[in-house]
Design a protein around this motif. Structure first.
Motif, mmCIF file in Angstrom:
data_model
loop_
_atom_site.group_PDB
_atom_site.id
_atom_site.type_symbol
_atom_site.label_atom_id
_atom_site.label_comp_id
_atom_site.label_asym_id
_atom_site.label_seq_id
_atom_site.Cartn_x
_atom_site.Cartn_y
_atom_site.Cartn_z
ATOM 1 N N SER A 114 1.011 -1.152 0.242
ATOM 2 C CA SER A 114 0.031 0.254 0.181
ATOM 3 C C SER A 114 0.808 1.264 -0.304
ATOM 4 N N VAL A 115 1.826 1.310 0.893
ATOM 5 C CA VAL A 115 2.971 2.831 0.745
ATOM 6 C C VAL A 115 3.424 2.173 -0.432
ATOM 7 N N VAL A 116 3.750 0.968 -1.328
ATOM 8 C CA VAL A 116 4.055 1.504 -2.917
ATOM 9 C C VAL A 116 3.427 2.166 -3.260
ATOM 10 N N ASN A 117 1.764 1.739 -3.344
ATOM 11 C CA ASN A 117 0.754 2.176 -4.719
ATOM 12 C C ASN A 117 1.026 3.765 -4.029
ATOM 13 N N GLN A 118 1.063 3.897 -2.942
ATOM 14 C CA GLN A 118 0.822 5.770 -2.963
ATOM 15 C C GLN A 118 1.843 6.848 -3.024
ATOM 16 N N GLY A 119 3.328 5.697 -3.987
ATOM 17 C CA GLY A 119 4.315 6.789 -3.855
ATOM 18 C C GLY A 119 4.768 7.053 -2.836
ATOM 19 N N ILE A 120 4.239 6.415 -1.535
ATOM 20 C CA ILE A 120 5.402 7.187 -0.098
ATOM 21 C C ILE A 120 6.938 6.295 0.366
ATOM 22 N N PRO A 121 7.434 7.418 0.470
ATOM 23 C CA PRO A 121 9.134 6.747 0.324
ATOM 24 C C PRO A 121 9.293 5.751 1.308
ATOM 25 N N PRO A 122 10.052 4.796 1.486
ATOM 26 C CA PRO A 122 10.178 3.872 2.645
ATOM 27 C C PRO A 122 10.775 4.758 3.762
ATOM 28 N N GLU A 123 11.676 5.565 3.995
ATOM 29 C CA GLU A 123 12.431 6.279 4.651
ATOM 30 C C GLU A 123 11.221 7.091 5.835
ATOM 31 N N GLU A 124 9.749 6.936 4.541
ATOM 32 C CA GLU A 124 8.265 7.706 5.250
ATOM 33 C C GLU A 124 7.431 6.758 6.156
ATOM 34 N N MET A 125 7.785 5.583 5.841
ATOM 35 C CA MET A 125 6.799 5.128 6.056
ATOM 36 C C MET A 125 7.117 3.610 5.780
ATOM 37 N N ARG A 126 6.908 2.685 6.390
ATOM 38 C CA ARG A 126 7.246 1.338 5.913
ATOM 39 C C ARG A 126 6.737 0.209 7.657
ATOM 40 N N ALA A 127 6.666 -1.118 7.275
ATOM 41 C CA ALA A 127 6.834 -2.326 8.454
ATOM 42 C C ALA A 127 7.529 -2.922 8.373
ATOM 43 N N VAL A 128 7.378 -3.620 9.196
ATOM 44 C CA VAL A 128 8.403 -5.355 9.684
ATOM 45 C C VAL A 128 8.231 -5.670 10.348
ATOM 46 N N CYS A 129 7.993 -7.449 9.856
ATOM 47 C CA CYS A 129 7.687 -8.364 11.254
ATOM 48 C C CYS A 129 8.290 -8.408 11.685
ATOM 49 N N CYS A 130 7.690 -8.966 12.748
ATOM 50 C CA CYS A 130 8.420 -8.837 13.719
ATOM 51 C C CYS A 130 8.002 -9.200 15.494
ATOM 52 N N ASP A 131 8.396 -9.086 16.786
ATOM 53 C CA ASP A 131 7.405 -9.615 17.809
ATOM 54 C C ASP A 131 8.537 -9.371 18.233
ATOM 55 N N LEU A 132 8.089 -7.713 19.097
ATOM 56 C CA LEU A 132 8.870 -6.458 19.876
ATOM 57 C C LEU A 132 8.783 -7.808 21.855
ATOM 58 N N THR A 133 7.658 -8.729 22.001
ATOM 59 C CA THR A 133 7.894 -9.399 23.078
ATOM 60 C C THR A 133 8.590 -10.324 23.511
ATOM 61 N N ALA A 134 9.197 -10.668 22.310
ATOM 62 C CA ALA A 134 9.885 -12.054 22.273
ATOM 63 C C ALA A 134 11.623 -12.090 22.903
ATOM 64 N N ALA A 135 11.947 -10.549 22.336
ATOM 65 C CA ALA A 135 13.163 -9.875 23.108
ATOM 66 C C ALA A 135 13.285 -8.221 23.234
ATOM 67 N N PRO A 136 14.208 -7.909 23.812
ATOM 68 C CA PRO A 136 14.366 -6.777 23.636
ATOM 69 C C PRO A 136 14.948 -5.129 23.143
ATOM 70 N N ASP A 137 14.641 -4.236 22.979
ATOM 71 C CA ASP A 137 15.848 -4.119 22.320
ATOM 72 C C ASP A 137 15.768 -3.613 20.580
ATOM 73 N N GLN A 138 14.918 -3.784 20.563
ATOM 74 C CA GLN A 138 14.792 -4.539 18.703
ATOM 75 C C GLN A 138 14.730 -3.597 17.440
ATOM 76 N N LEU A 139 14.419 -3.186 16.817
ATOM 77 C CA LEU A 139 14.361 -2.308 15.840
ATOM 78 C C LEU A 139 15.595 -1.254 15.393
ATOM 79 N N ASP A 140 16.391 -2.103 15.723
ATOM 80 C CA ASP A 140 18.207 -1.832 15.815
ATOM 81 C C ASP A 140 18.534 -0.519 16.622
ATOM 82 N N GLY A 141 17.706 -0.482 17.527
ATOM 83 C CA GLY A 141 17.788 0.350 18.867
ATOM 84 C C GLY A 141 17.079 2.338 18.691
#
Length: 252
Positions: A114-141
């Motif tokens: 959807s972000v690509v279809n709207q022409g929005i650059p990934p540095e402004e809007m993107r998503a990652v598949c991740c379980d933040l409850t599995a371990a601390p300090d994810q998303l590269d800090g």
């Protein structure tokens, strides 16, 4: 925010670090998590087809925009359990960068397409598949000015655990905004029986439930307001918006 932080955000896409260490997950937590992942992987392609879901996202997004002074030049947002990005879409034009996180890869794929279809650059809007409850300090800090979570707390067996995790991704002074179903005054069933395997809290939440979770995460300035009304199972239901602030002193 310092210029160096701007540079870091614009040119760096976070990825989820995976931990296979000694973190033990309680059986019911695991079952709900896996059931939700399977369910939303299967139904992601239909998720944006429901006008009522889009309308609810508009109402909840508007409530969030009124609860925090978003700044399109500086505000960094984490959208937790983002799904296909309905809430992110409502907030995107008001923020510098929004990162969606979900445990369903199919939902993430829909979000990013959807972000690509709207022409929005990934540095402004993107998503990652991740379980933040599995371990601390994810998303590269990365740390965020605002963390939002809409219509998802009822899926989490321990809202206290999730709230602590989300608070850990806030910058000092940052805000957590959570929207979900209010517990009705009558004992009506909010979810059909076929959905019970993915819903941990079938009756919605009272203010005291959410307040306790926010306080357990050391969040301050707690507020709880009615954010929207909708129909569910033929009954009128109310959605709340809860907010709290991370006042912990530390490095952003």
């Amino acid at each position: 925010m310092a210029a160096s932080e701007h540079h870091h955000v614009q040119h760096h896409t976070p990825h989820c670090s995976h931990s296979h260490g000694s973190h033990r997950v309680h059986e019911d937590h695991h079952n709900f998590k896996e059931s939700n992942k399977s369910y939303f992987n299967e139904h992601a392609h239909q998720y944006n087809d429901h006008p009522e879901a889009q309308e609810l996202a508009r109402r909840l997004g508007a409530a969030m925009l009124g609860a925090y002074p978003f700044d399109e030049d500086s505000t960094l947002v984490l959208d937790y359990a983002c799904g296909t990005g309905l809430i992110s879409k409502e907030l995107a034009s008001h923020v510098k960068c929004i990162v969606g996180v979900d445990i369903s890869q199919s939902m993430i794929d829909q979000y990013n397409q959807s972000v690509v279809n709207q022409g929005i650059p990934p540095e402004e809007m993107r998503a990652v598949c991740c379980d933040l409850t599995a371990a601390p300090d994810q998303l590269d800090g990365m740390k965020f000015d605002v963390v939002v979570c809409a219509s998802s707390y009822h899926h989490f067996p321990s809202i206290e655990d999730v709230t602590k995790v989300l608070a850990s991704y806030l910058k000092p002074g940052g805000s957590l905004l959570v929207a979900d179903l209010m517990k009705p005054s009558s004992a009506q069933e909010l979810f059909p029986s076929e959905g019970h395997h993915i819903v941990a809290h079938k009756g919605g939440f009272e203010e005291a439930d959410i307040r306790a979770a926010f306080e357990s995460a050391a969040l301050t300035d707690f507020a709880f307001v009615t954010a929207a009304t909708a129909k569910k199972q033929g009954h009128p239901v109310q959605f709340f918006l809860a907010s709290g602030t991370n006042d912990v002193n530390g490095e952003a």
